[in-house]
Enzyme design. Structure first.
Site, mmCIF file in Angstrom:
data_model
loop_
_atom_site.group_PDB
_atom_site.id
_atom_site.type_symbol
_atom_site.label_atom_id
_atom_site.label_comp_id
_atom_site.label_asym_id
_atom_site.label_seq_id
_atom_site.Cartn_x
_atom_site.Cartn_y
_atom_site.Cartn_z
ATOM 1 N N TRP A 151 0.800 -1.227 0.000
ATOM 2 C CA TRP A 151 0.000 0.000 0.000
ATOM 3 C C TRP A 151 0.827 1.269 0.000
ATOM 4 O O TRP A 151 0.277 2.357 -0.086
ATOM 5 C CB TRP A 151 -0.927 0.013 1.225
ATOM 6 C CG TRP A 151 -0.225 -0.436 2.484
ATOM 7 C CD1 TRP A 151 -0.268 -1.686 3.041
ATOM 8 C CD2 TRP A 151 0.654 0.323 3.322
ATOM 9 N NE1 TRP A 151 0.533 -1.754 4.157
ATOM 10 C CE2 TRP A 151 1.102 -0.533 4.359
ATOM 11 C CE3 TRP A 151 1.122 1.646 3.305
ATOM 12 C CZ2 TRP A 151 1.982 -0.099 5.359
ATOM 13 C CZ3 TRP A 151 1.999 2.067 4.301
ATOM 14 C CH2 TRP A 151 2.408 1.193 5.310
ATOM 15 N N LYS A 175 -3.182 -8.319 -7.603
ATOM 16 C CA LYS A 175 -3.894 -8.301 -6.319
ATOM 17 C C LYS A 175 -3.285 -7.156 -5.508
ATOM 18 O O LYS A 175 -2.225 -7.300 -4.908
ATOM 19 C CB LYS A 175 -3.697 -9.637 -5.596
ATOM 20 C CG LYS A 175 -4.740 -9.986 -4.539
ATOM 21 C CD LYS A 175 -4.930 -8.999 -3.422
ATOM 22 C CE LYS A 175 -3.891 -9.063 -2.336
ATOM 23 N NZ LYS A 175 -4.090 -8.025 -1.277
ATOM 24 N N PRO A 176 -3.961 -5.990 -5.491
ATOM 25 C CA PRO A 176 -3.395 -4.860 -4.738
ATOM 26 C C PRO A 176 -3.630 -5.031 -3.242
ATOM 27 O O PRO A 176 -4.419 -5.880 -2.818
ATOM 28 C CB PRO A 176 -4.197 -3.670 -5.275
ATOM 29 C CG PRO A 176 -5.516 -4.250 -5.683
ATOM 30 C CD PRO A 176 -5.246 -5.669 -6.123
ATOM 31 N N ALA A 177 -2.973 -4.173 -2.449
ATOM 32 C CA ALA A 177 -3.181 -4.205 -0.998
ATOM 33 C C ALA A 177 -4.629 -3.843 -0.674
ATOM 34 O O ALA A 177 -5.242 -3.029 -1.354
ATOM 35 C CB ALA A 177 -2.228 -3.219 -0.333
ATOM 36 N N GLY A 228 6.463 -6.560 -0.788
ATOM 37 C CA GLY A 228 5.842 -6.490 0.539
ATOM 38 C C GLY A 228 6.847 -6.857 1.601
ATOM 39 O O GLY A 228 8.066 -6.752 1.393
ATOM 40 N N GLU A 249 10.387 -8.472 -3.816
ATOM 41 C CA GLU A 249 10.977 -7.185 -3.395
ATOM 42 C C GLU A 249 10.489 -6.950 -1.972
ATOM 43 O O GLU A 249 9.314 -6.655 -1.760
ATOM 44 C CB GLU A 249 10.510 -6.057 -4.327
ATOM 45 C CG GLU A 249 10.949 -6.211 -5.768
ATOM 46 C CD GLU A 249 12.445 -5.999 -5.975
ATOM 47 O OE1 GLU A 249 13.118 -5.463 -5.076
ATOM 48 O OE2 GLU A 249 12.932 -6.389 -7.046
ATOM 49 N N LEU A 250 11.393 -7.079 -1.001
ATOM 50 C CA LEU A 250 10.941 -7.192 0.392
ATOM 51 C C LEU A 250 11.412 -6.018 1.257
ATOM 52 O O LEU A 250 11.774 -4.966 0.752
ATOM 53 C CB LEU A 250 11.401 -8.541 0.943
ATOM 54 C CG LEU A 250 11.015 -9.749 0.069
ATOM 55 C CD1 LEU A 250 11.548 -11.047 0.653
ATOM 56 C CD2 LEU A 250 9.510 -9.831 -0.149
ATOM 57 N N CYS A 283 10.210 1.292 1.578
ATOM 58 C CA CYS A 283 11.127 0.164 1.816
ATOM 59 C C CYS A 283 12.570 0.658 1.909
ATOM 60 O O CYS A 283 13.373 0.087 2.618
ATOM 61 C CB CYS A 283 10.971 -0.874 0.720
ATOM 62 S SG CYS A 283 11.101 -0.165 -0.923
ATOM 63 N N GLU A 385 12.804 -3.049 10.708
ATOM 64 C CA GLU A 385 12.208 -2.032 9.838
ATOM 65 C C GLU A 385 11.058 -1.354 10.595
ATOM 66 O O GLU A 385 10.112 -2.018 11.020
ATOM 67 C CB GLU A 385 11.672 -2.715 8.580
ATOM 68 C CG GLU A 385 11.098 -1.748 7.579
ATOM 69 C CD GLU A 385 10.540 -2.476 6.351
ATOM 70 O OE1 GLU A 385 9.838 -3.484 6.519
ATOM 71 O OE2 GLU A 385 10.809 -2.013 5.235
HETATM 72 P P1 TAP Z 1 2.668 -7.169 3.368
HETATM 73 O O1 TAP Z 1 1.858 -7.266 4.584
HETATM 74 O O2 TAP Z 1 3.724 -8.173 3.129
HETATM 75 O O3 TAP Z 1 1.616 -7.160 2.156
HETATM 76 C C1 TAP Z 1 2.009 -7.017 0.817
HETATM 77 C C2 TAP Z 1 0.968 -7.651 -0.080
HETATM 78 O O4 TAP Z 1 0.933 -9.059 0.163
HETATM 79 C C3 TAP Z 1 -0.453 -7.149 0.174
HETATM 80 O O5 TAP Z 1 -1.170 -7.117 -1.032
HETATM 81 C C4 TAP Z 1 -0.993 -8.241 1.093
HETATM 82 O O6 TAP Z 1 -2.394 -8.282 1.102
HETATM 83 C C5 TAP Z 1 -0.391 -9.466 0.452
HETATM 84 N N1 TAP Z 1 -0.348 -10.660 1.284
HETATM 85 C C6 TAP Z 1 -0.395 -10.759 2.631
HETATM 86 N N2 TAP Z 1 -0.362 -12.062 2.998
HETATM 87 C C7 TAP Z 1 -0.283 -12.791 1.854
HETATM 88 C C8 TAP Z 1 -0.225 -14.193 1.573
HETATM 89 N N3 TAP Z 1 -0.248 -15.122 2.538
HETATM 90 N N4 TAP Z 1 -0.163 -14.597 0.283
HETATM 91 C C9 TAP Z 1 -0.139 -13.689 -0.712
HETATM 92 N N5 TAP Z 1 -0.220 -12.360 -0.504
HETATM 93 C C10 TAP Z 1 -0.274 -11.910 0.763
HETATM 94 O O7 TAP Z 1 3.385 -5.764 3.241
HETATM 95 P P2 TAP Z 1 2.757 -4.326 3.471
HETATM 96 O O8 TAP Z 1 2.549 -4.135 4.914
HETATM 97 O O9 TAP Z 1 1.605 -4.130 2.546
HETATM 98 O O10 TAP Z 1 3.944 -3.404 2.930
HETATM 99 C C11 TAP Z 1 5.011 -3.046 3.709
HETATM 100 C C12 TAP Z 1 6.225 -3.897 3.429
HETATM 101 O O11 TAP Z 1 6.524 -3.885 2.041
HETATM 102 C C13 TAP Z 1 7.462 -3.373 4.105
HETATM 103 O O12 TAP Z 1 8.178 -4.426 4.678
HETATM 104 C C14 TAP Z 1 8.263 -2.750 2.972
HETATM 105 O O13 TAP Z 1 9.638 -2.678 3.189
HETATM 106 C C15 TAP Z 1 7.911 -3.657 1.851
HETATM 107 N N6 TAP Z 1 8.153 -2.972 0.576
HETATM 108 C C16 TAP Z 1 9.209 -3.362 -0.171
HETATM 109 C C17 TAP Z 1 9.478 -2.697 -1.359
HETATM 110 C C18 TAP Z 1 10.652 -3.131 -2.190
HETATM 111 S S1 TAP Z 1 10.730 -2.575 -3.701
HETATM 112 N N7 TAP Z 1 11.565 -3.931 -1.743
HETATM 113 C C19 TAP Z 1 8.684 -1.638 -1.778
HETATM 114 C C20 TAP Z 1 7.615 -1.273 -0.975
HETATM 115 C C21 TAP Z 1 7.355 -1.963 0.211
HETATM 116 P P3 TAP Z 1 -3.217 -7.391 2.184
HETATM 117 O O14 TAP Z 1 -2.944 -5.980 1.893
HETATM 118 O O15 TAP Z 1 -4.600 -7.740 1.926
HETATM 119 O O16 TAP Z 1 -2.718 -7.832 3.509
#
Ligand code: TAP
Length: 487
Positions: A151, A175-177, A228, A249-250, A283, A385
C-alpha cells in the site's frame, strides 16, 4: 471515481460486480469509510487467471512494436488523468496530493520506459564446437504473472510489474493491498481506455491471505511478482505448491553513513527527505543513521530542527504538505512501539515523539517526524524495519565500525552515504552489502537501473532491462545444418 469502482473486479476486460464479502476502505487522514471493495471468491480468481491464460496465447504473439505502442498509449492515458488518479491515491493512502501526482507520473514513465524496451528483446547466437551447428538463445515470455503489491506506493509498485510483464509478452492478474485497492482499479480503467486487449490485465481485490494466496497456489499462474514484507515474501516462497518463477521485493532497515568529510547541509537535507517522505513508509527509508563522532552533535541538532520544520497535513486539503497521514493504524502503532523501546533503552528524543496537535489531525493516523539519538543496536529502531516517521542516530569512531554497524542486519535493500572524500566513498560503497547504494543523494532507485535487494530484502530485480528479464524465459534452440544438396 471511487464510487464507480467500488465492489468491482476487472476480469477479461470487463467490470464484474464482485460476489464475495465486502471490505471497507478508509481514508487514513479522517477515519471515514470511502467505499467498499469485494473480496474475490476462489471462482473469481479462477476466472481472472483463465482470462489471463487465454489472452496470453495472443498477447505473447503480438509484434513487440504493437506491445510497445500499447504501453505508450497507457502511459499517455495515465499522465492525462494524473490529477484524478492522484486524488484517489491520496484519499486511500494518505500521502499529500502533489506527491501522489508525482507517483502517477512515475507510473506513466514506467509505461514509456518498458514500451521502449519491448522492441529490444534481443537474443544471441552462441558458438558451438563445430561449424555446422547454430545455437540460438531466444527470449520468450514466461506466461501468466500474479502481481501482489503493498500500500505504500499503490501505483508505482503495480507499474513496475505491469509494464515489465506486458512489454515481455506476459499477461497479468494484479492483487493490490486491501488498504489501497482503488488506485489499482483506476489503473485498470486506464488499461481499457488505452485499448489493451481483454484479459491481458486483470485486477482482483481482497485479502492477501485469501486472494493473494490463491494466486500463489494457482496452477495457472507461472510467476509471482511480489512486493511487501520479508515475512510474507518468505511465506510465499515456502507455500508455492508448484515450481514458479518468483521475484520478491521485500523489506529494508536502511542505514545512512555520514562521514566527517560530508557536506553537512546536504546530509541533513537528504536524511530528512529519505527518513520522513511518505511518513517513512518506504522500503528504502533511512531507518538508522551512523554519523562520525566529530560532527555527531551538530548533525543531530540540525536534523532535529529540520524534522520539526516539516509540514504535516491532510493530503487533500494541503496538497503541498511535506507529509500526510500514515496509511493505517498498524504502521502508526509500530512506530510508537519502536520509539518507546528506544527511549526505554536510553535514547534521547530530539524531535517529534507525539501526534501533531489540532482538529485536522484528531481522527487520522498522524505522527510527527521523530528523531532519537544516542541509539544502540539493542534498540528495535536500529535493527528492525520501522516503516514509519522515526529515525535513530548513533555515533561511530572509524569507517570499519560504520560498515560493520550498517551491515549488521539480515536486510540488504539500500544504504546511503554522505562523504566528500573520494577514498571514503570508494571504501564505503564497495563494502556495503546492499543492492542499492546512494552516495551524496537519497534517490536509490531510478527507472533505467536495476533495483533489488539482497539477503532477506528479496530476490530478483525491478526497473531497467533487468526488470523485464524477470518476465522472460530463455530458450536454447540448437540447429544442425547439412551441406545443401547438389551444391
Ligand atoms: P505485506 O503485509 O507483506 O503485504 C504485501 C501484499 O501481500 C499485500 O497485497 C498483502 O495483502 C499481500 N499478502 C499478505 N499475505 C499474503 C499471503 N499469505 N499470500 C499472498 N499475498 C499476501 O506488506 P505491506 O505491509 O503491505 O507493505 C510493507 C512492506 O513492504 C514493508 O516491509 C516494505 O519494506 C515492503 N516494501 C518493499 C518494497 C521493495 S521494492 N523492496 C517496496 C515497498 C514496500 P493485504 O494488503 O490484503 O494484507
Amino acid at each position: 471515481m471511487i464510487t464507480e469502482l467500488a465492489e468491482k473486479l476487472f476480469i477479461d476486460g470487463a467490470w464484474k460486480a464482485g460476489e464475495g464479502a465486502r471490505i471497507a476502505v478508509e481514508n487514513p487522514a479522517t477515519g471515514e469509510v470511502l467505499a467498499h471493495i469485494a473480496a474475490a471468491t476462489p471462482a473469481e480468481v479462477d476466472l481472472a487467471v483463465a482470462a489471463a491464460r487465454k489472452a496470453f496465447k495472443s498477447w505473447s504473439r503480438v509484434a513487440p512494436i504493437e506491445r510497445s505502442k500499447a504501453l505508450h498509449r497507457l502511459g499517455d492515458t495515465i499522465s492525462g488523468e494524473a490529477n484524478v488518479l492522484a486524488r484517489i491515491m491520496t484519499l486511500e493512502q494518505g500521502k499529500p496530493l502533489n506527491e501522489a501526482g508525482g507517483e502517477i507520473l512515475k507510473l506513466a514513465e514506467a509505461c514509456h520506459f518498458y514500451a521502449e524496451e519491448a522492441v529490444r528483446i534481443h537474443g544471441e547466437i552462441v558458438p558451438n564446437s563445430t561449424t555446422d551447428i547454430d545455437s540460438l538463445v531466444m527470449r520468450e515470455p514466461i506466461g501468466v504473472v500474479g502481481a501482489i503489491t503493498p500500500w505504500n506506493y499503490p501505483a508505482e509498485l503495480i507499474g513496475w510489474k505491469l509494464c515489465g510483464a506486458l512489454a515481455a509478452g506476459c499477461t497479468i492478474v494484479i492483487k493490490p493491498a486491501e488498504l489501497t485497492p482503488f488506485t489499482a482499479l483506476a489503473i485498470a480503467s486506464m488499461v481499457t481506455r488505452a485499448n489493451i486487449p481483454a484479459g491481458v490485465v486483470n485486477v482482483v481485490t481482497g485479502s492477501g491471505s485469501k486472494v493473494g494466496q490463491a494466486l500463489v497456489e494457482h496452477p495457472g499462474v507461472d510467476k509471482i511478482a511480489f512486493t511487501g514484507s520479508s515475512a510474507v515474501g518468505l511465506h510465499i516462497q515456502q507455500s508455492c505448491p508448484t515450481v514458479k518463477r518468483l521475484s520478491l521485493e521485500l523489506g529494508g532497515n536502511c542505514p545512512l553513513i555520514v562521514t566527517s568529510s560530508a557536506d553537512l547541509d546536504a546530509a541533513v537535507k537528504g536524511a530528512v527527505r529519505r527518513s520522513f517522505r511518505n511518513m517513512g513508509q518506504i522500503c528504502i527509508a533511512i531507518n538508522r543513521i551512523y554519523v562520525a563522532r566529530l560532527i555527531a552533535d551538530v548533525f543531530v541538532a540540525r536534523l532535529g530542527e529540520a524534522a520539526d520544520k516539516l509540514v504535516i497535513g491532510n493530503g487533500i486539503e494541503n496538497p503541498d504538505a511535506d507529509v500526510g497521514a500514515m496509511a493505517s493504524v498498524e504502521p502508526l502503532n509500530k512506530t510508537k512501539d519502536h520509539l518507546a523501546d528506544a527511549l526505554a533503552k536510553g535514547a534521547k528524543l530530539i524531535a517529534g515523539g507525539s501526534a501533531p496537535e489540532g482538529d485536522v489531525f484528531a481522527r487520522g493516523y498522524f505522527f510527527r517526524p521523530t528523531v532519537v539519538a544516542g541509539c544502540t543496536h539493542e534498540m528495535k529502531v536500529m535493527t528492525e524495519e520501522t516503516f514509519g516517521p522515526l529515525v535513530g542516530v548513533m555515533a561511530f569512531d572509524g569507517l570499519d565500525e560504520a560498515v560493520e554497524l550498517a551491515n549488521d542486519t539480515p536486510f540488504g535493500l539500500a544504504a546511503y552515504v554522505y562523504a566528500k572524500d573520494m577514498d571514503e566513498i570508494r571504501y564505503l560503497s564497495s563494502r556495503l552489502d546492499y543492492g542499492n547504494v546512494a552516495v551524496n543523494n537519497v534517490d536509490a532507485g531510478i527507472m533505467n537501473a536495476p533495483y533489488g535487494g539482497r539477503k532477506q530484502s528479496g530476490v530478483g530485480y525491478e526497473h531497467g532491462r533487468e526488470g523485464m528479464l524477470e518476465y522472460l524465459n530463455f530458450k536454447h534452440v540448437r540447429i544442425r545444418y547439412d551441406e545443401p544438396k547438389g551444391r
